[in-house]
Design a protein around this motif. Structure first.
Motif, PDB file in Angstrom:
ATOM      1  N   HIS A 134      50.665 -57.467  63.733  1.00 18.76           N
ATOM      2  CA  HIS A 134      51.880 -58.177  63.342  1.00 18.76           C
ATOM      3  C   HIS A 134      51.565 -59.420  62.517  1.00 18.76           C
ATOM      4  CE1 HIS A 134      54.239 -55.559  65.864  1.00 18.76           C
ATOM      5  NE2 HIS A 134      53.353 -55.757  66.834  1.00 18.76           N
ATOM      6  N   ILE A 135      52.567 -59.837  61.747  1.00 19.84           N
ATOM      7  CA  ILE A 135      52.459 -61.012  60.890  1.00 19.84           C
ATOM      8  C   ILE A 135      53.319 -62.119  61.484  1.00 19.84           C
ATOM      9  CG2 ILE A 135      53.002 -61.951  58.605  1.00 19.84           C
ATOM     10  CD1 ILE A 135      52.561 -59.123  57.506  1.00 19.84           C
ATOM     11  N   ILE A 136      52.781 -63.313  61.483  1.00 26.55           N
ATOM     12  CA  ILE A 136      53.530 -64.489  61.914  1.00 26.55           C
ATOM     13  C   ILE A 136      53.655 -65.418  60.719  1.00 26.55           C
ATOM     14  CG2 ILE A 136      53.554 -66.506  63.419  1.00 26.55           C
ATOM     15  CD1 ILE A 136      51.956 -64.822  65.431  1.00 26.55           C
ATOM     16  N   LEU A 137      54.888 -65.771  60.381  1.00 24.19           N
ATOM     17  CA  LEU A 137      55.153 -66.716  59.300  1.00 24.19           C
ATOM     18  C   LEU A 137      55.591 -68.032  59.928  1.00 24.19           C
ATOM     19  CD1 LEU A 137      57.221 -64.450  56.874  1.00 24.19           C
ATOM     20  CD2 LEU A 137      54.790 -64.995  56.780  1.00 24.19           C
ATOM     21  N   SER A 138      54.982 -69.127  59.489  1.00 23.85           N
ATOM     22  CA  SER A 138      55.302 -70.447  60.019  1.00 23.85           C
ATOM     23  C   SER A 138      55.741 -71.351  58.879  1.00 23.85           C
ATOM     24  CB  SER A 138      54.082 -71.059  60.699  1.00 23.85           C
ATOM     25  OG  SER A 138      53.646 -70.231  61.755  1.00 23.85           O
ATOM     26  N   PHE A 139      56.826 -72.084  59.100  1.00 27.26           N
ATOM     27  CA  PHE A 139      57.358 -72.997  58.106  1.00 27.26           C
ATOM     28  C   PHE A 139      57.516 -74.385  58.707  1.00 27.26           C
ATOM     29  CE2 PHE A 139      58.914 -68.817  56.942  1.00 27.26           C
ATOM     30  CZ  PHE A 139      58.735 -68.783  55.577  1.00 27.26           C
ATOM     31  N   VAL A 140      57.073 -75.392  57.980  1.00 30.92           N
ATOM     32  CA  VAL A 140      57.392 -76.783  58.288  1.00 30.92           C
ATOM     33  C   VAL A 140      58.369 -77.186  57.188  1.00 30.92           C
ATOM     34  CG1 VAL A 140      56.522 -79.143  58.461  1.00 30.92           C
ATOM     35  CG2 VAL A 140      55.170 -77.233  59.364  1.00 30.92           C
ATOM     36  N   TYR A 141      59.525 -77.684  57.590  1.00 30.92           N
ATOM     37  CA  TYR A 141      60.577 -77.940  56.617  1.00 30.92           C
ATOM     38  C   TYR A 141      61.397 -79.165  56.984  1.00 30.92           C
ATOM     39  CZ  TYR A 141      63.870 -76.033  60.013  1.00 30.92           C
ATOM     40  OH  TYR A 141      64.631 -75.814  61.141  1.00 30.92           O
ATOM     41  N   GLU A 142      62.172 -79.610  55.994  1.00 31.42           N
ATOM     42  CA  GLU A 142      63.162 -80.655  56.200  1.00 31.42           C
ATOM     43  C   GLU A 142      64.522 -79.985  56.177  1.00 31.42           C
ATOM     44  OE1 GLU A 142      62.617 -84.788  54.388  1.00 31.42           O
ATOM     45  OE2 GLU A 142      61.494 -83.458  53.061  1.00 31.42           O
TER      46      GLU A 142
ATOM     47  N   LEU B 206      59.024 -59.001  66.500  1.00 29.80           N
ATOM     48  CA  LEU B 206      60.443 -59.023  66.874  1.00 29.80           C
ATOM     49  C   LEU B 206      61.290 -58.147  65.956  1.00 29.80           C
ATOM     50  CD1 LEU B 206      60.793 -62.831  67.635  1.00 29.80           C
ATOM     51  CD2 LEU B 206      60.476 -60.948  69.257  1.00 29.80           C
ATOM     52  N   CYS B 207      60.702 -57.697  64.864  1.00 26.99           N
ATOM     53  CA  CYS B 207      61.392 -56.835  63.898  1.00 26.99           C
ATOM     54  C   CYS B 207      60.904 -55.400  64.009  1.00 26.99           C
ATOM     55  CB  CYS B 207      61.152 -57.335  62.480  1.00 26.99           C
ATOM     56  SG  CYS B 207      61.610 -59.036  62.209  1.00 26.99           S
ATOM     57  N   GLY B 208      60.204 -55.091  65.077  1.00 24.93           N
ATOM     58  CA  GLY B 208      59.663 -53.748  65.230  1.00 24.93           C
ATOM     59  C   GLY B 208      58.550 -53.460  64.243  1.00 24.93           C
ATOM     60  N   GLY B 209      57.922 -54.511  63.715  1.00 24.90           N
ATOM     61  CA  GLY B 209      56.836 -54.338  62.753  1.00 24.90           C
ATOM     62  C   GLY B 209      57.310 -54.003  61.356  1.00 24.90           C
ATOM     63  N   SER B 210      58.612 -54.044  61.123  1.00 27.75           N
ATOM     64  CA  SER B 210      59.168 -53.705  59.814  1.00 27.75           C
ATOM     65  C   SER B 210      59.123 -54.910  58.879  1.00 27.75           C
ATOM     66  CB  SER B 210      60.619 -53.237  59.970  1.00 27.75           C
ATOM     67  OG  SER B 210      61.253 -53.156  58.710  1.00 27.75           O
TER      68      SER B 210
ATOM     69  N   SER C 207      52.674 -71.043  56.260  1.00 26.22           N
ATOM     70  CA  SER C 207      51.412 -70.341  56.529  1.00 26.22           C
ATOM     71  C   SER C 207      51.720 -68.964  57.080  1.00 26.22           C
ATOM     72  CB  SER C 207      50.531 -71.136  57.496  1.00 26.22           C
ATOM     73  OG  SER C 207      51.144 -71.210  58.757  1.00 26.22           O
ATOM     74  N   GLN C 208      50.762 -68.095  56.909  1.00 27.28           N
ATOM     75  CA  GLN C 208      50.873 -66.710  57.365  1.00 27.28           C
ATOM     76  C   GLN C 208      49.654 -66.410  58.218  1.00 27.28           C
ATOM     77  OE1 GLN C 208      51.821 -63.815  54.306  1.00 27.28           O
ATOM     78  NE2 GLN C 208      50.275 -62.451  55.134  1.00 27.28           N
ATOM     79  N   SER C 209      49.894 -65.829  59.381  1.00 29.14           N
ATOM     80  CA  SER C 209      48.807 -65.469  60.290  1.00 29.14           C
ATOM     81  C   SER C 209      48.977 -64.024  60.718  1.00 29.14           C
ATOM     82  CB  SER C 209      48.831 -66.350  61.549  1.00 29.14           C
ATOM     83  OG  SER C 209      48.806 -67.706  61.210  1.00 29.14           O
ATOM     84  N   VAL C 210      47.890 -63.425  61.130  1.00 29.44           N
ATOM     85  CA  VAL C 210      47.921 -62.057  61.633  1.00 29.44           C
ATOM     86  C   VAL C 210      47.598 -62.101  63.118  1.00 29.44           C
ATOM     87  CG1 VAL C 210      46.881 -59.767  61.464  1.00 29.44           C
ATOM     88  CG2 VAL C 210      47.208 -61.136  59.403  1.00 29.44           C
ATOM     89  N   ARG C 211      48.434 -61.418  63.895  1.00 27.02           N
ATOM     90  CA  ARG C 211      48.200 -61.295  65.332  1.00 27.02           C
ATOM     91  C   ARG C 211      48.265 -59.810  65.659  1.00 27.02           C
ATOM     92  NH1 ARG C 211      52.398 -63.459  69.597  1.00 27.02           N
ATOM     93  NH2 ARG C 211      53.316 -61.510  68.967  1.00 27.02           N
ATOM     94  N   GLY C 212      47.102 -59.204  65.819  1.00 23.76           N
ATOM     95  CA  GLY C 212      47.057 -57.753  66.023  1.00 23.76           C
ATOM     96  C   GLY C 212      47.567 -57.050  64.784  1.00 23.76           C
TER      97      GLY C 212
END
Length: 101
Positions: free
Chosen positions: A45-53, A11-15, A38-43
């Motif tokens: 691109h990077i996906i950052l996931s947060f579980v938070y309060e 969504l950031c153009g890969g930047s 957590s950090q994941s790679v999809r192709g």
């Protein structure tokens, strides 16, 4: 209550700089109490996931439990105005720790 927030570098153009700016803006604006990340790679691109309060929810819960903390913005005072001499002492706890051998 825990919440989930995800960021995709696609969504950031890969930047990476744009991704960092979006994540930092979210952190500064929401001030989340992050419980897991957590950090994941999809192709390519990077996906950052947060579980938070949500800290706003947390502050409201604290204020409802103890109205006196509402004055300090939901956070208890850790440092009182009294000095060390004014506090009661516990004779079973030595003033100085024993020497280390």
């Amino acid at each position: 209550m825990y919440r989930y927030k995800g960021f995709d570098s696609a969504l950031c153009g890969g930047s990476m700089a744009a991704l960092e700016a979006i994540v930092n803006a979210w952190m500064e604006g929401e001030r989340p109490r992050i419980r897991q990340m957590s950090q994941s790679v999809r192709g390519q691109h990077i996906i950052l996931s947060f579980v938070y309060e949500d800290t706003h929810e947390l502050e409201q819960r604290i204020a409802l439990q103890n109205p006196a903390t509402a004055i300090t913005g939901g956070y208890p005072r850790f440092f009182e105005d009294d000095t060390v001499e004014d506090r009661p002492t516990n004779p079973s706890i030595p003033a100085t720790p024993p020497p280390m051998h």
